[in-house]
Scaffold this active site. Structure first.
Site, PDB file in Angstrom:
ATOM      1  N   CYS A  64       0.826  -1.208   0.000  1.00 33.93           N
ATOM      2  CA  CYS A  64       0.000   0.000   0.000  1.00 33.93           C
ATOM      3  C   CYS A  64       0.860   1.258   0.000  1.00 33.93           C
ATOM      4  CB  CYS A  64      -0.943  -0.002   1.189  1.00 33.93           C
ATOM      5  SG  CYS A  64      -0.121  -0.186   2.789  1.00 33.93           S
ATOM      6  N   HIS A 420      -1.648   1.020   7.446  1.00 29.00           N
ATOM      7  CA  HIS A 420      -2.134   1.038   6.069  1.00 29.00           C
ATOM      8  C   HIS A 420      -2.020   2.456   5.536  1.00 29.00           C
ATOM      9  CE1 HIS A 420      -4.280  -0.168   2.530  1.00 29.00           C
ATOM     10  NE2 HIS A 420      -5.301   0.636   2.773  1.00 29.00           N
TER      11      HIS A 420
END
EC number: 3.4.19.12
Length: 760
Positions: A64, A420
């Protein structure tokens, strides 16, 4: 006839189950449109510059950090155009052949078939003898991001970029992998889809070992590495083929694309320094020696700016702290070449050259001594939509450059070792979009304000991307936002005024005609006029915000009776409004220029005052030093003037007294207290002529007592060569020790008083 009716009944009975009883031939329901597809409904033909492509990126477990940075770089128009056009564009034939292999359209009903297959499997397991009944599974939340990502992978086109470096004459590198991704997205015929950056990640892991593990990586570190790697790859390739790079000019077939990129503010890179021209800035470290006051400067190059954070602060205050003066002292002294040694100094950092694209890294991760590891800081840091940097040098190029926020990289998690990354990006004409790996969704402009760090949750802004803009572009954007908010407010008001969902045409016409002037008056004060220093938008709802200033159905203007036709078609003249806005913009520009001149004059005046104050301080220090030297000189002259009178006796007596004092000081403290008390109470008599009296200070205490003849080698009885004194002389010689003591004390006091008067 009977046979005909029987056949008709048989046909009717046979057709009844064929209509609804055959599940295999039942039409598959079309999946509902996503919010992104709804926003793209009114778009025209596909553009050639890739600005109307909105692709997600597949996450391979922990990538990510890579996806969010690549999305931010793609939607930077000058960077995207520079990557695509260097050294030259891929030929159309090669690009189409590569897209034919890499672009794959999945079965849109694959998810339905997978669900049906899973249902069959569960039913078969339930019918088996001896098998416990299966627990009912919890239905998936169709609003969750994971479900939306899974659906996107099953329904959207998948684009897997291939190595195409040989078509434009370069060897495979991280730059060519990035160029292949950008060209694949630009050349595809679908506006939405998912990119599979497998080839890019393979090259990244091949060249850099730290990315081969499954550990959580830092997005800012990846950005810095990627930009430096692009610079290194481009310069290395240019050194191999200098002639080919210089001759790589735009071909006639894509001259139109080059014109489009030039009109949008980007430039085709003619040299290898296009990364430096976009992201590179120059920092100047100014160090002023506090001894000689000489200022030394040292320039540093940066591709991104990292700033420390404070609780309840803003980006402006963080930049102010970044350029604050730092005292170099104690163990951290500065080596001054002018003074030739370590000296105390003041150090400050200022920006000498501003980049076109400013990447601001908010240092959310800080090393703590007690925990012996990095810790995430959840400080509230407000970032504006528009920014002007004030911490520039006096000779900076374009110090009043205006920046607009176009991308935010958000870290979601409680620490630096897990979490994330997502990206929120402002596109050219489709507003703000959320890029969460495979998921791409439109968001409101106010959604960007949710990541200051004070909201519930673990999401905080980590990297801010600002790009240069102009005041005219900002004003145009605000006018467009006001117009859209007014149109939406008008639609809401009209819907609220409709009786049972219908509205007469004349009522709608009268309502719109009477409502336009009030909207124009309402939009007259804009956000730029409120800002005193920079046309930046407030980070909180204010009176002039389009979102907060929108009309609600409750406050809508009620319908009025029909008015004549000539009155209803008389809106405010647009030309005068445009001229008024131009005049206001010109006045605002003149006012800012005047403020700038006043600030420069004030800065010059402050510098002159500081110089005068420093000059006065130096003069006072010189005068004080001269006074001290004069005092020392006068004291030395007085000592020399007094020394010829009794130099020998003074020297001998002083040494003898020091010897005797150091030998029996503790014993003589208790002797003859009466004599000492009487001698101390007597007034100091005048000195006897011809008698040696010490003038250089108080006589030691042992001279106030009768010394022991055995211990005193200077007594008359121990000198055989010296004649005996008479009785009257002994009587007169009885008190001189007291005279010497008192006179010595008095003379010492007078000398000290004199020396203090000289110093004062």
């Amino acid at each position: 006839m009977g046979s005909f009716l029987r056949s008709f009944r048989n046909n009717a009975g046979s057709t009844t189950p064929s209509v609804g009883a055959v599940p295999a031939k039942k039409e598959v329901p079309i999946p509902p449109m996503t919010p992104l597809e709804k926003r793209l409904l009114d778009m025209g033909s596909i553009r050639g510059d890739g600005s109307d492509k909105f692709y997600g990126m597949e996450n391979y477990g922990n990538t990510c950090y890579c996806n969010s940075i690549l999305q931010c770089l793609y939607y930077s128009v000058p960077f995207r155009e520079a990557v695509i056009n260097y050294p030259t564009r891929t030929p159309i034939e090669s690009l189409e052949a590569a897209l034919a292999k890499s672009l794959r359209y999945p079965n849109p009903n694959a998810h339905l078939e997978a669900e049906a297959q899973a249902e069959k499997q569960r039913a078969a397991n339930a019918q088996r003898p001896g098998m416990p009944p299966a627990q009912p599974q919890k239905p998936e939340d169709k609003d969750s991001p994971d479900y939306k990502k899974k659906m996107a992978l099953q329904t959207l086109p998948l684009l897997e970029a291939q190595n195409n470096a040989t078509s434009y004459g370069m060897s495979e590198s991280l730059f060519t992998s990035l160029k292949d991704i950008f060209e694949s997205v630009v050349g595809s015929q679908s506006r939405i889809g998912i990119v599979r950056p497998q080839q890019f990640l393979d090259v990244l892991r091949r060249d850099h070992e730290m990315f081969r593990t499954a550990m959580h990586q830092d997005a800012h570190e990846f950005l810095n590495l990627l930009l430096n790697e692009v610079v290194a790859n481009v310069e290395a390739e240019a050194s191999k083929q200098p002639a080919a790079i210089e001759k790589s000019l735009p071909a006639p077939d894509h001259a139109e694309t080059v014109d489009q990129s030039a009109s949008s503010g980007s430039k085709t890179p003619n040299t290898t320094r296009w990364v430096h021209e976009l992201f590179e800035g120059t920092l100047t470290s100014e160090t002023q020696c506090l001894t000689c006051e000489k200022v030394s400067q040292r320039d540093e190059i940066f591709l991104d700016l990292s700033v420390d954070l404070e609780q309840h602060s803003s980006v402006t205050s963080c930049l102010r702290k970044f350029s604050a003066e730092e005292m170099l002292c104690e163990r951290n002294k500065f080596h001054c070449d002018n003074c030739g040694g370590l000296q105390e100094a003041e150090k400050r950092m200022k920006i000498k050259r501003l980049p076109r694209i400013l990447a601001l890294h908010l240092k959310r991760f800080k090393y703590t001594e007690d925990l012996q590891r990095l810790q995430k800081l959840f400080h509230r840091v407000v970032y504006p939509y528009h920014l002007r940097l004030f911490n520039t040098t006096d000779d900076a190029e374009d110090p009043d450059r205006l920046y607009e926020l176009y991308a935010v990289v958000v870290h979601i998690g409680g620490g630096p070792y897990h979490g994330h990354y997502v990206a929120i990006i402002k596109t050219e004409d489709r507003g703000w979009l959320l890029f969460d790996d495979e998921l791409v969704e439109p968001v409101d402009k106010n959604y960007v304000r949710n990541f200051f760090g004070d909201k519930p949750g673990l999401a905080c802004a980590y990297v801010l991307f600002y790009q240069e803009t102009t005041l005219e572009a900002v004003m145009k954007e605000q006018e467009q936002e006001n117009m859209e908010s007014n149109l939406s407010a008008t639609d809401t008001n009209e819907a609220a005024l409709k009786p049972n969902g219908s509205s007469p045409s004349h009522l709608a016409h009268v309502h719109s005609a009477s409502y336009i002037p009030s909207l124009e008056e309402h939009n007259r004060p804009n956000g730029l006029k409120r800002a005193p220093t920079a046309p930046q938008l407030s980070t909180h709802h204010e009176h002039g915000d389009p979102e907060s200033g929108a009309f609600s159905p409750v406050t809508a203007t009620p319908p009025v009776p029909p008015i004549p036709e000539h009155l209803s078609a008389a809106p405010i003249p647009p030309k005068s409004d445009v001229q008024g806005k131009k005049e206001r913009a010109r006045e605002e520009k003149e006012r800012k220029a005047a403020e700038k001149e006043r600030e420069k004059a004030e800065k010059l005046r402050r510098k002159e005052q500081e110089a005068r104050a420093k000059e006065n301080q130096r003069r006072e220090e010189a005068e004080l030093k001269a006074a001290l030297e004069a005092s020392k000189a006068s004291k030395a002259q007085e000592d020399r003037r007094q020394s010829p009178d009794h130099g020998k006796d003074k020297l001998g007596g002083g040494l003898s007294r020091l010897k005797r004092g150091s030998k029996s000081f503790s014993q003589r403290l208790g002797k003859d207290k009466e004599t000492r008390s009487v001698s101390s109470l007597e007034a100091p008599p005048l000195p006897i002529p011809g008698h040696p009296i010490s003038r250089d200070g108080p006589i030691p205490e042992q001279h106030q007592q009768q010394p022991d003849p055995k211990d005193d080698p200077f007594q008359d009885s121990h000198h055989p060569n010296k004649p005996m004194m008479k009785e009257d002389e002994q009587a007169n010689h009885k008190d001189p020790k007291h005279e010497r003591t008192g006179h010595g004390k008095w003379r010492s006091f007078s000398l000290r008083k004199k020396s203090f008067s000289i110093l004062s």
